[in-house]
Design a protein around this motif. Structure first.
Motif, PDB file in Angstrom:
ATOM      1  N   GLY A 162       0.827  -1.212   0.000  1.00 48.85           N
ATOM      2  CA  GLY A 162       0.000   0.000   0.000  1.00 48.85           C
ATOM      3  C   GLY A 162       0.849   1.246   0.000  1.00 48.85           C
ATOM      4  N   ASP A 163       0.189   2.382  -0.123  1.00 49.95           N
ATOM      5  CA  ASP A 163       0.962   3.626  -0.122  1.00 49.95           C
ATOM      6  C   ASP A 163       1.337   4.002   1.302  1.00 49.95           C
ATOM      7  N   TRP A 164       2.153   5.016   1.426  1.00 43.76           N
ATOM      8  CA  TRP A 164       2.730   5.391   2.718  1.00 43.76           C
ATOM      9  C   TRP A 164       1.650   5.670   3.756  1.00 43.76           C
ATOM     10  N   SER A 165       0.628   6.433   3.378  1.00 45.59           N
ATOM     11  CA  SER A 165      -0.347   6.861   4.382  1.00 45.59           C
ATOM     12  C   SER A 165      -1.142   5.681   4.932  1.00 45.59           C
ATOM     13  N   SER A 166      -1.475   4.693   4.096  1.00 47.89           N
ATOM     14  CA  SER A 166      -2.236   3.565   4.616  1.00 47.89           C
ATOM     15  C   SER A 166      -1.362   2.704   5.530  1.00 47.89           C
ATOM     16  N   ASP A 167      -0.084   2.616   5.221  1.00 52.16           N
ATOM     17  CA  ASP A 167       0.826   1.888   6.105  1.00 52.16           C
ATOM     18  C   ASP A 167       0.880   2.559   7.471  1.00 52.16           C
ATOM     19  N   VAL A 168       0.958   3.886   7.451  1.00 54.03           N
ATOM     20  CA  VAL A 168       1.045   4.632   8.705  1.00 54.03           C
ATOM     21  C   VAL A 168      -0.224   4.445   9.520  1.00 54.03           C
ATOM     22  N   CYS A 169      -1.367   4.509   8.866  1.00 47.79           N
ATOM     23  CA  CYS A 169      -2.628   4.435   9.595  1.00 47.79           C
ATOM     24  C   CYS A 169      -2.885   3.038  10.150  1.00 47.79           C
ATOM     25  N   SER A 170      -2.410   2.017   9.440  1.00 53.55           N
ATOM     26  CA  SER A 170      -2.699   0.668   9.906  1.00 53.55           C
ATOM     27  C   SER A 170      -1.826   0.295  11.102  1.00 53.55           C
ATOM     28  N   SER A 171      -0.605   0.804  11.126  1.00 54.19           N
ATOM     29  CA  SER A 171       0.211   0.548  12.309  1.00 54.19           C
ATOM     30  C   SER A 171      -0.059   1.678  13.290  1.00 54.19           C
ATOM     31  N   ASP A 172      -0.063   1.350  14.572  1.00 54.70           N
ATOM     32  CA  ASP A 172      -0.310   2.403  15.553  1.00 54.70           C
ATOM     33  C   ASP A 172       0.956   3.222  15.726  1.00 54.70           C
ATOM     34  N   LEU A 173       0.933   4.391  15.129  1.00 52.08           N
ATOM     35  CA  LEU A 173       2.105   5.249  15.156  1.00 52.08           C
ATOM     36  C   LEU A 173       1.871   6.335  16.198  1.00 52.08           C
ATOM     37  N   ALA A 180      -3.283  10.206  13.468  1.00 52.57           N
ATOM     38  CA  ALA A 180      -4.539   9.854  12.797  1.00 52.57           C
ATOM     39  C   ALA A 180      -4.395  10.008  11.287  1.00 52.57           C
ATOM     40  N   SER A 181      -3.724  11.063  10.847  1.00 50.97           N
ATOM     41  CA  SER A 181      -3.455  11.253   9.423  1.00 50.97           C
ATOM     42  C   SER A 181      -2.226  12.139   9.309  1.00 50.97           C
ATOM     43  N   ASP A 182      -1.970  12.624   8.105  1.00 55.43           N
ATOM     44  CA  ASP A 182      -0.752  13.391   7.882  1.00 55.43           C
ATOM     45  C   ASP A 182      -0.678  14.634   8.757  1.00 55.43           C
ATOM     46  N   ASP A 183      -1.819  15.256   9.051  1.00 53.78           N
ATOM     47  CA  ASP A 183      -1.756  16.478   9.851  1.00 53.78           C
ATOM     48  C   ASP A 183      -2.736  16.464  11.027  1.00 53.78           C
ATOM     49  N   THR A 184      -3.167  15.258  11.431  1.00 57.95           N
ATOM     50  CA  THR A 184      -4.031  15.171  12.609  1.00 57.95           C
ATOM     51  C   THR A 184      -3.546  14.080  13.546  1.00 57.95           C
ATOM     52  N   VAL A 185      -3.876  14.259  14.824  1.00 58.59           N
ATOM     53  CA  VAL A 185      -3.545  13.266  15.840  1.00 58.59           C
ATOM     54  C   VAL A 185      -4.805  12.923  16.614  1.00 58.59           C
ATOM     55  N   GLU A 186      -4.771  11.755  17.223  1.00 57.48           N
ATOM     56  CA  GLU A 186      -5.896  11.323  18.048  1.00 57.48           C
ATOM     57  C   GLU A 186      -5.436  11.304  19.495  1.00 57.48           C
ATOM     58  N   TYR A 187      -6.229  11.934  20.348  1.00 56.69           N
ATOM     59  CA  TYR A 187      -5.916  11.931  21.775  1.00 56.69           C
ATOM     60  C   TYR A 187      -7.226  11.889  22.538  1.00 56.69           C
TER      61      TYR A 187
END
Length: 86
Positions: free
Chosen positions: A1-12, A26-33
């Motif tokens: 997959g592309d970079w962003s889907s790899d990032v989202c699937s692993s808990d970064l 959560a995405s390229d410019d958002t975080v989840e807290y």
């Protein structure tokens, strides 16, 4: 997959350096807290310790987070330079 889907699937997780708080990417410019999604800059404005807040209340979000000890702003710059090299 592309970079962003790899990032989202692993808990970064990245670290909000003023308080050493770990937040989930959560995405390229958002975080989840705490179950909520924040854009980086508003997150900084919300969670920045009072003594470190600027009068304008405007922050460049990526300067206040690190990933593996590297500032996000620097990582983005490196990634953009790598793209230009190819």
């Amino acid at each position: 997959g592309d970079w962003s889907s790899d990032v989202c699937s692993s808990d970064l997780y990245i670290t909000f350096t003023p308080t050493n708080l770990q937040v989930k990417v959560a995405s390229d410019d958002t975080v989840e807290y705490d179950g909520r999604i924040y854009k980086l800059s508003p997150f900084v404005g919300t969670f920045m310790p009072k003594e470190r807040q600027t009068q304008s209340g405007a922050y460049q979000g990526a300067k206040y987070f690190t990933y593996n000890g590297e500032i996000l702003d620097d990582l983005r710059t490196k990634m953009e330079q790598n793209k230009e090299d190819k």
